[in-house]
Design an enzyme around this catalytic site. Sequence first.
Site, PDB file in Angstrom:
ATOM      1  N   ASN A 155     -34.916   4.129 -10.447  1.00 24.22           N
ATOM      2  CA  ASN A 155     -34.596   4.902 -11.652  1.00 24.22           C
ATOM      3  C   ASN A 155     -33.290   4.470 -12.324  1.00 24.22           C
ATOM      4  O   ASN A 155     -33.185   4.447 -13.544  1.00 24.22           O
ATOM      5  CB  ASN A 155     -34.570   6.396 -11.333  1.00 24.22           C
ATOM      6  N   GLU A 253     -29.783   9.882   0.443  1.00 26.06           N
ATOM      7  CA  GLU A 253     -29.652  10.644  -0.801  1.00 26.06           C
ATOM      8  C   GLU A 253     -31.051  10.768  -1.383  1.00 26.06           C
ATOM      9  O   GLU A 253     -31.648   9.793  -1.811  1.00 26.06           O
ATOM     10  CB  GLU A 253     -28.698   9.922  -1.760  1.00 26.06           C
ATOM     11  N   CYS A 287     -32.464  11.921 -10.186  1.00 25.80           N
ATOM     12  CA  CYS A 287     -32.572  12.942  -9.137  1.00 25.80           C
ATOM     13  C   CYS A 287     -31.796  14.205  -9.495  1.00 25.80           C
ATOM     14  O   CYS A 287     -32.060  15.280  -8.946  1.00 25.80           O
ATOM     15  CB  CYS A 287     -32.095  12.388  -7.795  1.00 25.80           C
ATOM     16  N   GLU A 468     -21.467  10.936  -0.341  1.00 23.84           N
ATOM     17  CA  GLU A 468     -20.900   9.688  -0.836  1.00 23.84           C
ATOM     18  C   GLU A 468     -19.748  10.000  -1.780  1.00 23.84           C
ATOM     19  O   GLU A 468     -19.728  11.038  -2.427  1.00 23.84           O
ATOM     20  CB  GLU A 468     -21.975   8.867  -1.556  1.00 23.84           C
TER      21      GLU A 468
END
Length: 487
Positions: A155, A253, A287, A468
């Site tokens: 993406n 993630e 996301c 992160e």
Amino acid sequence: METKKAFLQLQNYIGGQFVPNKSYINSYDPSTGDVYCQVPDSDNEEVGAAVSAARAAFPIWSSWSPENRSRVMNNLADIIEIHLEEFAIAESKDQGKTITFARTVDIPRSVYNFRFFASSILHHTTECTQMDHLNCMNYTVRTPIGVAGLISPWNLPLYLLTWKIAPAIACGNTVVAKPSEMTSVTAWMMCKFLSQAGFPPGVVNMVFGTGPRTGEALVCHPDVPIISFTGSTVTAQRIIEKSAPYCKKLSLELGGKNPAIVFEDANLEECVTTTVRSSFSNQGEICLCTSRIYVQSSIYDEFLQKFVEATRRWKVSIPSDPTASMGALISEMHLAKVRSYVKMALAEGATINCGESVDTLNIPQNNQGGYFMLPTVITGLKEESCCMQEEIFGPVACVVPFDTEEEAIEKANGVKYGLAATIWARDVGRIHRVAKKLQAGLVWTNCWLVRDLNLPFGGMKASGLGREGAKDSYEFFTEVKTVTIKH
């Protein structure tokens, strides 16, 4: 006699060299549906060669000072920035996103990722304690782990790939990266500049291919002790299973089903404008995109009217159109999946307020085979609906009314995911109360996608493991040891 069409053919980058592959897979232009690129179909052999190159480079790279590693990372950032337009055009064509989004978001953030971690590695500190009663001093040392396996999604291709590569190499690790087979071009382009930037051979290696073939080979390789993955929750579950025998360090993630909660005291104009953007940017293929919008009943009708009107103003067009708000979805299969959720909503008696099945999509004749879809707004769904519970990852937003603060929190938390949430309100007390109770790794208030890379990024529940950011990525990509000295 028919002339064979020439495709762009990528090669793996291993040990500082581009290496031809024995087999290839097709990659499609989402705006036309035509094959335009061939990507290596790498297997255990290619992954093994890349891991060997990374292992050989590790003693050299890990012995470099942070200042020297920072210097070559900044060199690479400068080179990508010089070629920003070239990268943006390639990213737009490869992924289907608008050229504007690639030019203003994807590539600038890729540049910034290198610069940010090149800077942050110079400013980390370690811990020290005194135990006077025992005449001892304790201090910690952080060291790079070795070869890092990095698997990134389709993406935000270069954006999320560099978000992994930059902290990994800044900490002194070497890497074997596997971008998505659907969006590999900009990763391949970046490899052309690694040597020019000053990276020793083998520090960054790139193997292309599918998840089940290339990705699994990387996850299962015994000489790759650490894996960073961004993608679907289902794939992450397989990574956990396959890596378990090796006790690998994992950062995952994953997906999201992100709510926005709009209270009656919200600044409605700003809220509507931003929520359209948060729902449909990059075709909804982020996301962090908003997919469930809970609106207090007293302003529900007004919000819905304004939101639908603003959504209809979003222009769906070919990615190269500088006036386009949205481009094409990533693949024919993904487009079919997203459309299937709209069909399910209709079967459940929901209302499609605009978009798919209601409005007309106008795309040039040469792009009729592309994977385009109008941004779609759905109302009248129950909380247990698949459209409310599952990650659609496309330009679909569901709007639902609520009455009380407690009801909004319960609804927002009522899914298996917990990545991001947005609150729209002016009441500061309410903002703090709701933010604290939301099960999400990130909570934005009266804004969306504002990111300070110093702070943790990641999700709760099925949205991932680990965080992160400057400190969190440093801790993930290093091992810590405590040294005790009696004096």
